[in-house]
Design a protein around this motif. Sequence first.
Motif, PDB file in Angstrom:
ATOM      1  N   TYR A 129       6.464   7.148   0.899  1.00  0.00           N
ATOM      2  CA  TYR A 129       5.711   5.923   0.662  1.00  0.00           C
ATOM      3  C   TYR A 129       4.664   5.789   1.767  1.00  0.00           C
ATOM      4  CZ  TYR A 129       9.153   4.335  -2.776  1.00  0.00           C
ATOM      5  OH  TYR A 129       9.965   4.223  -3.877  1.00  0.00           O
ATOM      6  N   VAL A 130       3.427   5.516   1.368  1.00  0.00           N
ATOM      7  CA  VAL A 130       2.337   5.365   2.326  1.00  0.00           C
ATOM      8  C   VAL A 130       2.082   3.877   2.529  1.00  0.00           C
ATOM      9  CG1 VAL A 130      -0.056   5.918   2.882  1.00  0.00           C
ATOM     10  CG2 VAL A 130       1.313   7.525   1.520  1.00  0.00           C
ATOM     11  N   MET A 131       2.074   3.456   3.797  1.00  0.00           N
ATOM     12  CA  MET A 131       1.846   2.052   4.130  1.00  0.00           C
ATOM     13  C   MET A 131       0.504   1.861   4.818  1.00  0.00           C
ATOM     14  SD  MET A 131       5.555   0.562   5.356  1.00  0.00           S
ATOM     15  CE  MET A 131       4.911  -1.114   5.176  1.00  0.00           C
ATOM     16  N   GLU A 132      -0.095   0.718   4.530  1.00  0.00           N
ATOM     17  CA  GLU A 132      -1.363   0.348   5.170  1.00  0.00           C
ATOM     18  C   GLU A 132      -1.451  -1.169   5.193  1.00  0.00           C
ATOM     19  OE1 GLU A 132      -5.644   0.948   3.476  1.00  0.00           O
ATOM     20  OE2 GLU A 132      -5.136   2.762   4.609  1.00  0.00           O
ATOM     21  N   HIS A 133      -1.756  -1.741   6.361  1.00  0.00           N
ATOM     22  CA  HIS A 133      -1.931  -3.184   6.516  1.00  0.00           C
ATOM     23  C   HIS A 133      -0.743  -3.974   5.956  1.00  0.00           C
ATOM     24  CE1 HIS A 133      -5.905  -2.162   7.815  1.00  0.00           C
ATOM     25  NE2 HIS A 133      -6.316  -1.800   6.609  1.00  0.00           N
ATOM     26  N   GLY A 134       0.469  -3.470   6.225  1.00  0.00           N
ATOM     27  CA  GLY A 134       1.654  -4.215   5.841  1.00  0.00           C
ATOM     28  C   GLY A 134       2.010  -4.150   4.372  1.00  0.00           C
ATOM     29  N   LYS A 135       1.457  -3.158   3.650  1.00  0.00           N
ATOM     30  CA  LYS A 135       1.768  -2.990   2.235  1.00  0.00           C
ATOM     31  C   LYS A 135       2.037  -1.520   1.939  1.00  0.00           C
ATOM     32  CE  LYS A 135      -1.254  -6.739   0.574  1.00  0.00           C
ATOM     33  NZ  LYS A 135      -2.405  -7.058  -0.307  1.00  0.00           N
ATOM     34  N   VAL A 136       2.809  -1.266   0.901  1.00  0.00           N
ATOM     35  CA  VAL A 136       2.938   0.086   0.366  1.00  0.00           C
ATOM     36  C   VAL A 136       1.799   0.301  -0.613  1.00  0.00           C
ATOM     37  CG1 VAL A 136       4.320   1.632  -1.077  1.00  0.00           C
ATOM     38  CG2 VAL A 136       5.431   0.219   0.663  1.00  0.00           C
ATOM     39  N   ILE A 137       0.963   1.319  -0.345  1.00  0.00           N
ATOM     40  CA  ILE A 137      -0.221   1.536  -1.180  1.00  0.00           C
ATOM     41  C   ILE A 137      -0.095   2.760  -2.082  1.00  0.00           C
ATOM     42  CG2 ILE A 137      -1.778   0.335   0.403  1.00  0.00           C
ATOM     43  CD1 ILE A 137      -2.673   3.124   1.408  1.00  0.00           C
TER      44      ILE A 137
END
Length: 231
Positions: free
Chosen positions: A202-210
Amino acid sequence: MLEVKGLNSWYGESHILHGVDFEVREGEVVTLLGRNGAGKTTTMKSVMGLVPRREGSIRFRGAETIGLAPNVIARAGVAFCPEERGIFASLSVTENLMLPPIVAPGGLSIAEIYELFPNLKERSSTSQGTKLSGGEQQMLAIARILRTGARLLLLDEPTEGLAPVIVQQIGRTIREIKSRGFTVLLVEQNFRFAATVADRHYVMEHGKVIDMIPNHQLESKMDKLHEYLGV
């Protein structure tokens, strides 16, 4: 085994996680990938109950844990190995291993742990925690939670700052514990290492899974992964 839906987490007034969704099936190794500050460690700590304010749903084996204290979550069968390792400096290797309580049957015995980590066996009774190398301390931190009988292991940056030969040994260890039926959620920045152990990413960015990338698709999505991680 673990299902996270709409997870929001705060440190004080700082809103860190913004509706995180992911799942980990029993027997899988799953990684959380992302740049520094993406929210990976906060996600781990939220699962473990170590973040004071959480909203949403975290279900472990079908049971909601969002409102439970960390000690209750630990006794349900979730174990956290933090990046800082938390080795007790004044205790020997064996004393560090014996310290956590058994929470469920099925944990590894001391003999099995020393078979898995021969380096620790050599230092078992003579070395205090902080006299171990960084790699040995990481092995001890992982070994300590294997004894408890917890079935879901949360490993935060287990390869950070370690020599390549130790990274390879950590990889072998993760594959071995998976073969023994343990489930692992792994925070990693080194996706090349993650690719050797994980089923899904799972790739996360800015506190979300994208995004979610199955390991067998990793090679074909390398350009996108480089873009996500800024490599």
